[in-house]
Design a protein around this motif. Structure first.
Motif, PDB file in Angstrom:
ATOM      1  N   LYS A   1      42.822  21.478  87.933  1.00 27.68           N
ATOM      2  CA  LYS A   1      42.787  21.527  89.401  1.00 27.68           C
ATOM      3  C   LYS A   1      41.649  20.646  89.937  1.00 27.68           C
ATOM      4  O   LYS A   1      41.819  19.916  90.919  1.00 27.68           O
ATOM      5  CB  LYS A   1      42.611  22.978  89.874  1.00 27.68           C
ATOM      6  N   GLU A   2      40.536  20.708  89.247  1.00 29.67           N
ATOM      7  CA  GLU A   2      39.370  19.903  89.649  1.00 29.67           C
ATOM      8  C   GLU A   2      39.705  18.400  89.610  1.00 29.67           C
ATOM      9  O   GLU A   2      39.384  17.645  90.527  1.00 29.67           O
ATOM     10  CB  GLU A   2      38.258  20.196  88.644  1.00 29.67           C
TER      11      GLU A   2
ATOM     12  N   ASP B   1      42.118  17.626  92.433  1.00 32.70           N
ATOM     13  CA  ASP B   1      41.403  17.615  93.719  1.00 32.70           C
ATOM     14  C   ASP B   1      40.635  16.303  93.894  1.00 32.70           C
ATOM     15  O   ASP B   1      40.589  15.735  94.990  1.00 32.70           O
ATOM     16  CB  ASP B   1      40.426  18.792  93.821  1.00 32.70           C
TER      17      ASP B   1
ATOM     18  N   GLU C   1      41.078  13.581  96.890  1.00 34.27           N
ATOM     19  CA  GLU C   1      39.955  13.107  97.710  1.00 34.27           C
ATOM     20  C   GLU C   1      39.836  11.588  97.667  1.00 34.27           C
ATOM     21  O   GLU C   1      39.598  10.923  98.663  1.00 34.27           O
ATOM     22  CB  GLU C   1      38.630  13.740  97.230  1.00 34.27           C
TER      23      GLU C   1
END
Ligand code: TXD
Length: 321
Positions: A209-210, A213, A217
């Motif tokens: 998920k990191e 993300d 971004e």
């Protein structure tokens, strides 16, 4: 069959690559307009003199007179200032709205039947302004942003997963600004969800998920990343390539589904605004909008994007446009 006529309004960085790509793909005869004397003539002469090597017969000419765009089938507009480091796209509103007004009048009066793709920033506002002043039917007026934002997102995914970018399908919806909405849940590599591939790669849901993300971004800020490195202007190769894909889908009636800034008539619950959504592009321009279901988070992000675009249009109204 006669070749299509493609008019490029703006002969700067993006205009130059547009001319080069359109010619090498033989999409049609190209006429480039700019207000700067000799610039479009010089740029197109240079491109035309490569025709023997690149192998195209399409005519590529430059002009400072709108009369020369008469009969254009497709008009692509890049006229306007680009960002400098530290600027947001919305900071360009005042200058570029003035430019877009004069460009719209030139296109309306000389190429009234054209399908128009706008690239100039702030994108959502410039498309809205063109449609309002020209009175062209909304299916013939659209903006390019989503194709580029999606291409950037797809590139980051391909680099991260070490797979061919040709197999990556990832879409970005919403306005062309910091509030754009990369659709994580729908992103896939030949049908396999990107999130699942990341979870297998890292064997760790939180890490996956990191990483996702971070790609989201980077996508949202990708335009600024290039501006910061170039220092004197903004991205020009990828925006041109994205727009050529849209023009090609229209000219060859390919009916590709391309994230496009188009006029919404109730689709996605939005009425009377231009916004980036998936659309079928064919010989009639925007032929239909493809709706898809959004979960709670996606819907919330989309709503923020809608508000940002509404705000931008309201500010443009306050400036008298
Ligand atoms: O994805 C996207 N939509 C974008 C948009 C991605 C990157 C950059 N994007 C925007 O495209 C950018 O913020 C700018 O608003 C436009 C054009 O970018 P470009 O990099 O091509 O800018 P240039 O090189 O400054 O070129 C702009 C040209 C320049 O030659 C001017 O002389 C001309 O526009 N210009 C005009 N042409 C016609 N008519 C008028 N009035 C006019 N004024 C300036």
């Amino acid at each position: 069959m006669a070749r299509k006529k493609i008019a490029l309004i703006g002969g700067g960085q993006i205009g130059g690559v547009l001319a080069q790509l359109a010619a090498s793909k033989q999409l049609g005869d190209i006429v480039m307009f700019d207000i700067v004397e000799d610039l479009p003539q010089g740029k197109t002469l240079d491109i035309a003199e490569a025709s023997r090597i690149s192998g195209f017969d399409a005519k590529v000419t430059g002009t400072n007179d709108y009369k020369d765009i008469t009969g254009a089938d497709i008009v692509i507009i890049t006229a306007g200032l680009p960002r400098k480091p530290g600027m947001s796209r919305d900071d360009l509103l005042t200058t570029n709205a003035k430019i877009m007004k004069s460009v719209t009048e030139g296109v309306r009066d000389n190429a009234p039947n054209a399908i128009v793709i706008i690239i100039s920033n702030p994108l959502d506002a410039m498309v809205t302004l063109f449609q309002k002043i020209s009175g062209f039917p909304a299916n013939r007026v659209m903006g390019q942003a989503g194709m580029l934002d999606s291409s950037r997102f797809s590139s980051f995914i391909a680099w991260e997963l070490d797979v061919s970018v040709k197999d990556v399908n990832a879409m970005v919806l919403g306005g062309h600004g910091d509030t754009m909405v990369p659709l994580v849940r729908y992103a896939n590599v030949n049908g396999v969800p990107v999130l699942e591939m990341l979870e297998r790669k890292y064997n760790d849901k939180a890490k996956a998920k990191e990483v996702m993300d971070a790609m989201v971004e980077r996508t949202k800020k990708a335009g600024g990343e290039v501006v910061k490195l170039l220092k004197t202007g903004s991205a020009f190769f990828s925006p041109a390539a994205s727009t050529i894909a849209m023009a090609q889908s229209i000219i060859y009636d390919e009916k590709r589904i391309i994230p496009t800034c188009c006029y919404l008539n109730g689709e996605f619950g939005v009425n009377g605004y231009y916004l980036g959504v998936p659309a079928v592009l064919g010989e009639n321009g925007v032929e239909r909008v493809i709706e898809l279901s959004l979960d709670e988070n996606e819907k919330a992000a989309f709503d923020v994007s809608i508000s940002a675009v509404k705000n931008l249009i309201e500010n443009m109204g306050k400036l008298g446009f």
